[in-house]
Design an enzyme around this catalytic site. Structure first.
Site, PDB file in Angstrom:
ATOM      1  N   PRO A 124      19.387  26.783   5.500  1.00  0.00           N
ATOM      2  CA  PRO A 124      19.891  25.004   4.946  1.00  0.00           C
ATOM      3  C   PRO A 124      18.282  24.504   5.665  1.00  0.00           C
ATOM      4  CG  PRO A 124      21.542  25.445   6.577  1.00  0.00           C
ATOM      5  CD  PRO A 124      20.164  26.762   6.630  1.00  0.00           C
ATOM      6  N   ASP A 125      18.369  23.507   4.280  1.00  0.00           N
ATOM      7  CA  ASP A 125      17.066  21.613   4.829  1.00  0.00           C
ATOM      8  C   ASP A 125      17.929  21.659   5.536  1.00  0.00           C
ATOM      9  OD1 ASP A 125      19.064  20.308   3.181  1.00  0.00           O
ATOM     10  OD2 ASP A 125      16.994  20.109   1.507  1.00  0.00           O
ATOM     11  N   PHE A 126      17.602  20.488   5.728  1.00  0.00           N
ATOM     12  CA  PHE A 126      18.119  19.347   6.734  1.00  0.00           C
ATOM     13  C   PHE A 126      18.962  18.089   5.985  1.00  0.00           C
ATOM     14  CE2 PHE A 126      15.008  18.510   9.795  1.00  0.00           C
ATOM     15  CZ  PHE A 126      15.328  18.860  10.830  1.00  0.00           C
ATOM     16  N   ARG A 127      18.269  17.742   4.683  1.00  0.00           N
ATOM     17  CA  ARG A 127      19.215  16.448   4.594  1.00  0.00           C
ATOM     18  C   ARG A 127      20.313  16.558   3.297  1.00  0.00           C
ATOM     19  NH1 ARG A 127      14.667  15.080   6.089  1.00  0.00           N
ATOM     20  NH2 ARG A 127      14.199  13.170   8.033  1.00  0.00           N
ATOM     21  N   ASN A 198       7.738  23.663   7.860  1.00  0.00           N
ATOM     22  CA  ASN A 198       8.818  25.007   8.339  1.00  0.00           C
ATOM     23  C   ASN A 198       8.269  25.112   9.706  1.00  0.00           C
ATOM     24  OD1 ASN A 198      10.110  23.661   5.842  1.00  0.00           O
ATOM     25  ND2 ASN A 198       9.698  25.623   4.478  1.00  0.00           N
ATOM     26  N   ASP A 200      10.446  28.256   9.799  1.00  0.00           N
ATOM     27  CA  ASP A 200      10.957  29.433  10.303  1.00  0.00           C
ATOM     28  C   ASP A 200      10.389  30.337   9.757  1.00  0.00           C
ATOM     29  OD1 ASP A 200       9.849  29.653   7.384  1.00  0.00           O
ATOM     30  OD2 ASP A 200      11.449  28.371   6.503  1.00  0.00           O
ATOM     31  N   HIS A 217       4.584  20.877  12.248  1.00  0.00           N
ATOM     32  CA  HIS A 217       5.383  20.779  13.254  1.00  0.00           C
ATOM     33  C   HIS A 217       5.480  21.539  13.809  1.00  0.00           C
ATOM     34  CE1 HIS A 217       7.355  17.471   9.612  1.00  0.00           C
ATOM     35  NE2 HIS A 217       6.255  17.081  10.688  1.00  0.00           N
ATOM     36  N   CYS A 249      14.300  26.791  32.439  1.00  0.00           N
ATOM     37  CA  CYS A 249      12.494  27.342  34.068  1.00  0.00           C
ATOM     38  C   CYS A 249      13.132  27.873  34.818  1.00  0.00           C
ATOM     39  CB  CYS A 249      11.524  25.924  33.029  1.00  0.00           C
ATOM     40  SG  CYS A 249      10.492  26.502  34.308  1.00  0.00           S
ATOM     41  N   ASN A 313      10.668  20.384  -7.211  1.00  0.00           N
ATOM     42  CA  ASN A 313      11.595  19.863  -5.977  1.00  0.00           C
ATOM     43  C   ASN A 313      12.564  19.307  -6.948  1.00  0.00           C
ATOM     44  OD1 ASN A 313      11.118  19.232  -2.908  1.00  0.00           O
ATOM     45  ND2 ASN A 313      12.782  17.705  -3.886  1.00  0.00           N
TER      46      ASN A 313
HETATM   47  P1  CNA Z   1      14.456  17.775   4.276  1.00  0.00           P
HETATM   48  O1  CNA Z   1      14.394  16.377   4.143  1.00  0.00           O
HETATM   49  O2  CNA Z   1      15.910  18.743   4.335  1.00  0.00           O
HETATM   50  O3  CNA Z   1      14.323  17.587   2.361  1.00  0.00           O
HETATM   51  C1  CNA Z   1      14.293  18.951   1.701  1.00  0.00           C
HETATM   52  C2  CNA Z   1      14.137  18.883   0.383  1.00  0.00           C
HETATM   53  O4  CNA Z   1      14.514  20.280  -0.348  1.00  0.00           O
HETATM   54  C3  CNA Z   1      15.472  17.759  -1.012  1.00  0.00           C
HETATM   55  O5  CNA Z   1      14.838  16.412  -0.957  1.00  0.00           O
HETATM   56  C4  CNA Z   1      16.143  18.616  -1.207  1.00  0.00           C
HETATM   57  O6  CNA Z   1      16.364  18.351  -2.767  1.00  0.00           O
HETATM   58  C5  CNA Z   1      15.114  19.849  -1.048  1.00  0.00           C
HETATM   59  N1  CNA Z   1      15.628  20.943  -2.039  1.00  0.00           N
HETATM   60  C6  CNA Z   1      16.558  21.951  -1.473  1.00  0.00           C
HETATM   61  N2  CNA Z   1      16.595  23.208  -1.851  1.00  0.00           N
HETATM   62  C7  CNA Z   1      15.299  22.967  -2.431  1.00  0.00           C
HETATM   63  C8  CNA Z   1      14.996  23.780  -3.588  1.00  0.00           C
HETATM   64  N3  CNA Z   1      15.864  25.386  -3.742  1.00  0.00           N
HETATM   65  N4  CNA Z   1      13.962  23.885  -4.721  1.00  0.00           N
HETATM   66  C9  CNA Z   1      13.776  22.766  -4.257  1.00  0.00           C
HETATM   67  N5  CNA Z   1      14.025  21.340  -3.831  1.00  0.00           N
HETATM   68  C10 CNA Z   1      14.718  22.193  -3.134  1.00  0.00           C
HETATM   69  O7  CNA Z   1      13.542  18.900   4.749  1.00  0.00           O
HETATM   70  P2  CNA Z   1      11.955  18.461   4.920  1.00  0.00           P
HETATM   71  O8  CNA Z   1      11.130  19.396   5.393  1.00  0.00           O
HETATM   72  O9  CNA Z   1      11.606  17.385   3.726  1.00  0.00           O
HETATM   73  O10 CNA Z   1      12.345  17.442   6.285  1.00  0.00           O
HETATM   74  C11 CNA Z   1      11.126  17.397   6.923  1.00  0.00           C
HETATM   75  C12 CNA Z   1      11.423  18.899   8.566  1.00  0.00           C
HETATM   76  C13 CNA Z   1      12.682  19.204   7.767  1.00  0.00           C
HETATM   77  C14 CNA Z   1      11.073  19.448   9.100  1.00  0.00           C
HETATM   78  O11 CNA Z   1      10.140  18.862  10.163  1.00  0.00           O
HETATM   79  C15 CNA Z   1      11.171  20.522   9.189  1.00  0.00           C
HETATM   80  O12 CNA Z   1      11.051  21.046  10.682  1.00  0.00           O
HETATM   81  C16 CNA Z   1      12.745  20.470   9.025  1.00  0.00           C
HETATM   82  N6  CNA Z   1      13.124  21.842   8.412  1.00  0.00           N
HETATM   83  C17 CNA Z   1      13.089  22.897   8.385  1.00  0.00           C
HETATM   84  C18 CNA Z   1      13.414  23.767   7.936  1.00  0.00           C
HETATM   85  C19 CNA Z   1      12.533  25.665   7.884  1.00  0.00           C
HETATM   86  O13 CNA Z   1      11.691  25.295   8.589  1.00  0.00           O
HETATM   87  N7  CNA Z   1      13.033  26.433   6.616  1.00  0.00           N
HETATM   88  C20 CNA Z   1      14.630  23.818   7.361  1.00  0.00           C
HETATM   89  C21 CNA Z   1      15.349  22.486   7.719  1.00  0.00           C
HETATM   90  C22 CNA Z   1      14.945  21.726   8.657  1.00  0.00           C
END
Ligand code: CNA
Length: 390
Positions: A124-127, A198, A200, A217, A249, A313
């Site tokens: 999952p993403d964050f937001r 990311n 991951d 990050h 630790c 996006n």
């Molecule tokens: P965010 O703020 O959660 O934004 C994600 C964006 O991606 C949003 O605009 C969504 O609409 C869009 N989105 C979601 N699914 C899709 C899709 N399938 N196709 C296209 N667009 C999509 O995450 P950001 O990366 O902008 O924020 C930065 C943070 C999130 C970083 O510091 C990361 O470390 C952190 N993060 C990373 C992971 C990972 O490593 N996979 C997961 C969750 C959060």
């Protein structure tokens, strides 16, 4: 630059303001005192793909002669140094970007990506409301879900972070088409750098070379004690995470993987490549990010004026709220001047392209338009490497 926190730490609360212009002022008196901003413009033109090879060579030769005092600049040369660049794309969409790449103007592509590129892998993403990691953290009753990535909160209570880490820990997921598209850019000799937010490390599993990737990050590839700084192996942390224990630790404090928390400094590689790479960039592809976290989000304002940018996006992000000014003289300058906002709301915009939808669909459409569609599908369908290194 205004997009940078003065202490260079991650700040999720800073939303980028309009960048100052990088354009050249024409001197009113007709003298050759064209000013240092014109030198910046010259540098940008030489570094970018906006001018042709011949124009660049001519410009450089004449400018060097001017600088060494052997000649003065003609009116046209001064105008060239201050005029806005020609229209970057034939259309502000995938077809326009594909045409730009096919024409050979994109040789140094920078990709910027975020959590959205890994969502189809099952992370999952964050937001995103309803599914994002922040939504899933509700059970911890945190004042603000972003606290899970606050270093002060981690010192107090590392459990929410450890639980979250389990859900996105490397080794459980298959890279997405978006990751493989970045590798494809590399294999076609077009990738300058992949700046990922990311953690991951799916970039490594997809086979994008480490030297081409900036883990802006940080990542789970190393870990340190938050108190005494002792280093621990990723295996040590991994075992703890998957047995639902905290990695502690020998000094008694908690061990944290080297991912960047809010309030922490970004890796040196981020700043090094930010300065080195962005002036060379001739196409920026931004995928799967809300562009909410600084200083990463401000990178989109670091490409040269007129350099095309493509956003893939689910939602429109970082768009300038209003169309450009109606003043005929100003409008062209405004349109192609780089800022850290996209110009999607400008009906005449031929610089910032948008594909609104899943990243995998966007990259497949672009790959198809480039004649790479099958290559991408084959790469995506191939078995994963046995022991990919983080
Ligand atoms: P965010 O703020 O959660 O934004 C994600 C964006 O991606 C949003 O605009 C969504 O609409 C869009 N989105 C979601 N699914 C899709 C899709 N399938 N196709 C296209 N667009 C999509 O995450 P950001 O990366 O902008 O924020 C930065 C943070 C999130 C970083 O510091 C990361 O470390 C952190 N993060 C990373 C992971 C990972 O490593 N996979 C997961 C969750 C959060």
């Amino acid at each position: 630059m205004s997009d940078m926190n003065t202490d260079n730490t991650v700040d999720p609360n800073i939303v980028e303001e309009e960048q100052p212009a990088m354009d050249a002022e024409e001197p009113d008196d007709g003298s050759d005192d064209i000013g240092s901003d014109a030198l910046d413009r010259l540098q940008m033109l030489l570094d970018s793909a906006i001018a042709s090879e011949e124009e660049r060579a001519q410009l450089l030769t004449r400018f060097l002669a001017f600088m060494s005092g052997r000649r003065t600049l003609t009116y046209e040369e001064r105008a060239f140094l201050s005029k806005p660049p020609p229209k970057p794309l034939i259309s502000a969409d995938i077809a326009g970007v594909a045409e730009y790449i096919r024409s050979g103007r994109a040789k140094n592509i920078i990709v910027m990506c975020g959590a959205g590129i890994s969502v189809s892998a099952g992370i999952p993403d964050f937001r995103t409301p309803g599914t994002g990691l922040y939504y899933n953290l509700q059970k911890y009753n945190l004042e603000d879900p972003q606290m899970v990535f606050s270093i002060d909160y981690f010192r107090q209570d590392p459990k929410p972070f450890y639980e979250l880490a389990k859900g996105l820990y490397p080794g459980q997921f298959h890279p997405t088409k978006a990751h493989y598209f970045v590798r494809l850019l590399h294999e076609h000799g077009l990738l300058l750098r992949d700046f990922t937010q990311n953690i991951d490390t799916l970039e490594c599993i997809a086979g994008i070379p480490k030297e081409k990737t900036v883990f802006s990050h940080g990542s789970f590839a190393s870990a340190h004690c938050v108190s005494c700084g002792k280093e621990y192996t990723p295996e040590f942390v991994r075992k703890k995470v998957f047995s639902d224990e905290l990695a502690v630790c020998e000094c008694g404090a908690c061990v944290k993987p080297d991912i960047v928390f809010f309030g922490e400094k970004l890796p040196d590689a981020f700043f090094h490549h930010m300065v080195e790479d962005f002036p060379k960039c001739d196409l920026l592809i931004v995928m799967g990010t809300s562009l909410q976290v600084q200083p990463f989000a401000g990178l989109i304002g670091r490409v040269g004026d007129g350099v095309p940018r493509l956003l893939i996006n689910m939602e429109v992000v970082a768009a300038k709220p209003v169309p450009p000014p109606a003043d005929a003289d100003e409008v062209e300058r405004y349109r192609y001047r780089t800022s850290s906002k996209f110009a999607f709301n400008d009906p005449e915009n031929l610089r910032d392209a948008l594909f609104m939808g899943p990243c995998d669909d966007g990259v497949q459409a672009l790959a198809d338009a480039l004649g790479w569609g099958k290559e991408l599908q084959d790469m995506f369908g191939a078995p994963l490497p046995e022991n990919p290194s983080l």
